[in-house]
Write an enzyme that holds these catalytic residues in place. Sequence first.
Site, PDB file in Angstrom:
ATOM      1  N   HIS A  68       0.879  -1.265  -0.009  1.00  0.00           N
ATOM      2  CA  HIS A  68       0.067   0.042   0.204  1.00  0.00           C
ATOM      3  C   HIS A  68       0.754   1.257  -0.145  1.00  0.00           C
ATOM      4  O   HIS A  68       0.663   2.326  -0.915  1.00  0.00           O
ATOM      5  CB  HIS A  68      -0.910  -0.093   1.337  1.00  0.00           C
ATOM      6  CG  HIS A  68      -1.781   1.073   1.512  1.00  0.00           C
ATOM      7  ND1 HIS A  68      -3.174   1.319   0.847  1.00  0.00           N
ATOM      8  CD2 HIS A  68      -1.286   2.460   1.860  1.00  0.00           C
ATOM      9  CE1 HIS A  68      -3.676   2.583   1.321  1.00  0.00           C
ATOM     10  NE2 HIS A  68      -2.585   3.228   1.844  1.00  0.00           N
ATOM     11  N   GLU A  69       1.806   1.265   1.039  1.00  0.00           N
ATOM     12  CA  GLU A  69       2.742   2.372   1.073  1.00  0.00           C
ATOM     13  C   GLU A  69       3.314   2.688  -0.405  1.00  0.00           C
ATOM     14  O   GLU A  69       3.536   3.747  -0.667  1.00  0.00           O
ATOM     15  CB  GLU A  69       3.504   2.386   2.289  1.00  0.00           C
ATOM     16  CG  GLU A  69       2.911   2.286   3.460  1.00  0.00           C
ATOM     17  CD  GLU A  69       1.693   3.407   3.693  1.00  0.00           C
ATOM     18  OE1 GLU A  69       0.815   3.108   4.391  1.00  0.00           O
ATOM     19  OE2 GLU A  69       2.086   4.617   3.219  1.00  0.00           O
ATOM     20  N   HIS A 122       1.527   4.484  -2.620  1.00  0.00           N
ATOM     21  CA  HIS A 122       1.862   5.982  -2.562  1.00  0.00           C
ATOM     22  C   HIS A 122       3.197   6.644  -3.087  1.00  0.00           C
ATOM     23  O   HIS A 122       3.366   7.685  -3.730  1.00  0.00           O
ATOM     24  CB  HIS A 122       1.892   6.348  -1.052  1.00  0.00           C
ATOM     25  CG  HIS A 122       0.531   6.269  -0.298  1.00  0.00           C
ATOM     26  ND1 HIS A 122      -0.943   6.861  -0.926  1.00  0.00           N
ATOM     27  CD2 HIS A 122       0.082   5.768   0.765  1.00  0.00           C
ATOM     28  CE1 HIS A 122      -1.765   6.722  -0.110  1.00  0.00           C
ATOM     29  NE2 HIS A 122      -1.392   6.036   1.060  1.00  0.00           N
ATOM     30  N   HIS A 147      -5.129   7.652  -1.978  1.00  0.00           N
ATOM     31  CA  HIS A 147      -6.235   6.669  -1.511  1.00  0.00           C
ATOM     32  C   HIS A 147      -7.350   6.399  -2.402  1.00  0.00           C
ATOM     33  O   HIS A 147      -7.894   7.409  -3.231  1.00  0.00           O
ATOM     34  CB  HIS A 147      -6.594   7.019  -0.085  1.00  0.00           C
ATOM     35  CG  HIS A 147      -5.591   6.926   1.139  1.00  0.00           C
ATOM     36  ND1 HIS A 147      -5.443   7.652   2.142  1.00  0.00           N
ATOM     37  CD2 HIS A 147      -4.602   5.830   1.020  1.00  0.00           C
ATOM     38  CE1 HIS A 147      -4.517   7.160   2.891  1.00  0.00           C
ATOM     39  NE2 HIS A 147      -3.986   6.144   2.541  1.00  0.00           N
TER      40      HIS A 147
END
Lengths: 87, 596
Positions: free
Chosen positions: B295-296, B299, B305
């Site tokens: 997930h990170e 980014h 998101h």
Amino acid sequence: APRPHKPTVVVFPGELRTNLTDKELAEEYLFRYGYTHVAELSNDKQSLSRGLRLLQRRLALPETGELDKTTLEAMRAPRCGVPDLGK
Amino acid sequence: FQTFEGDLKWHHRDITYWIQNYSEDLPRDVIDDAFARAFAVWSAVTPLTFTRVYGPEADILIQFGVREHGDGYPFDGKNGLLAHAFPPGPGIQGDAHFDDEELWTLGKGVVVPTHFGNADGAPCHFPFTFEGRSYSACTTDGRSDDTPWCSTTADYDTDRRFGFCPSEKLYTQDGNGDGKPCVFPFTFEGRSYSTCTTDGRSDGYRWCSTTANYDQDKLFGFCPTRVDSAVTGGNSAGEPCVFPFIFLGKQYSTCTREGRGDGHLWCATTSNFDRDKKWGFCPDQGYSLFLVAAHEFGHALGLDHSSVPEALMYPMYSFTEGPPLHEDDVKGIQHLYGPRPEPQPQPPTAQPTAPPTVCATGPPTTRPSERPTAGPTGPPAAGPTGPPTAGPSEAPTVPVDPAEDICKVNIFDAIAEIRNYLHFFKEGKYWRFSKGKGRRVQGPFLITDTWPALPRKLDSAFEDQLTKKTFFFSGRQVWVYTGTSVVGPRRLDKLGLGPEVTQVTGALPQGGGKVLLFSRQRFWSFDVKTQTVDPRSAGSVEQTYPGVPLNTHDIFQYQEKAYFCQDRFYWRVNSRNEVNQVDEVGYVTFDILQCP
């Protein structure tokens, strides 16, 4: 039948954010993740409801504008620290 | 999907990352693997490649921290905020930070590697049954020597597979005690200690003396973290629960939710919480480092998101064992970088010459007690009964796509001279290079085509000229190939290397069946015949090879010279007249491979 005893809630040393009220939790959450800005933090119900509605739409939760159970559970869930809105 | 304002993205495809530090919750090789797999989630659907480097020049810096950790966005203790990352760009942009007050696992509880026993280092299985009782942590039950152990299957009573848990009774880490176990009691500043302590330190790390008297001998090591029973968060992270403990006048002999509104289990780390107020959260399933990292890294590549609850980029954590990417994530990342290019069909090319092979129908060459077993990383080795492999099959000698061009590789996993060819290993592939043939490079070939039992990621390799045995190292495992016959994976313990040796980073044959095995800044003399190291032969790179960097990640010998690699560079050491002297420094790709 035995009456369930009232849970005692203790302040544990070293822990941040202990025993916030639901409203305090909501205000802190909305501000941290970009749904409200400092200028909007005020006591009127409108600003809180506006922030909640934004959050509920963004996180695909039922849009009630209310601090309901579903929204509170979402706010207590473990999550990523990057704000949902804003830069 | 959402991207950041202005479609922030990387403008090059070969992204580099640096793992700056480690959490103590997971073995380091498990952390390395989790991050590598998290990057692979994105490289599978984009043209991006991710290469690990060892310095701040990396595009993505990965860091574990607690509370305020230097970027003005403090973490918040256990649970709640797990990690954060910054969008692509220079400096802190693109970096990913993980809250080390969380319990990092693979999403299904603590990962405890074992030592010795009969399970070849397989991790503990929690819960497990022993004499009909269920255990969800390591135990000393059933032992008289008080050493914590666990079963590596659900049922010790039937399977009898076990290993010993990290414990200061077995070994210590770092310090200057050479990995020796703690000696209890020991004396420190005149006081006697019979457990590890943080006294005398401000960083909170638990340590002990490796002799009876620290004041006199000054020899110490750090105590391994007992993740199965240590608490996280609270105000005494890393300490074990103490049972029974007193809380509000009542006695508790297991973790409890009493006193908390959030339902998390906690315990005291002394016998009386009312008096000492020392506590922490008990181990639970923890958070999957792989999923949170994926997930990170989304980014860090430019994704914001998502509002799709099933998407990886949805802000809330939820554990899944399925493929983490949702259609929404793929659309988002391909909006920024485009899809992964399909490999172009290539005309067939000439068959490379095959190395000599041993008849594949011979008997197994390993002794019964050494029969290859399934290591934690893979299925049983194919062994001699596997199909004969006559060298790399069908692999073209012309790169299939630019990503496989050896000149595009910054850092190789391992480099070794085998059969007079210099082999360059990288992520499951390898190239062969020989100066003699007009500096021609052949490959890439698949490692598993030639050495089926080997894992994708190697740390080092060497060939013994006398016996023609080729040794391959990855993490704490070693494989020995003689032609197509293989023995392994075996653990480094079998070679006499203790648990503090986390990997073999290189080897320098010395002739006469002796080879120097390197692990970061240290080396030992290894006897190829007995396949053990001489513990008294430990040496220091700094003292023996002055002038080479201390954090080399690959060491090999080529045409009688030693090569120490760090990042894209090599330091060549000439050992004329018993004096080791750096006589050349250069780029691996430009000066050895003569890349344009």
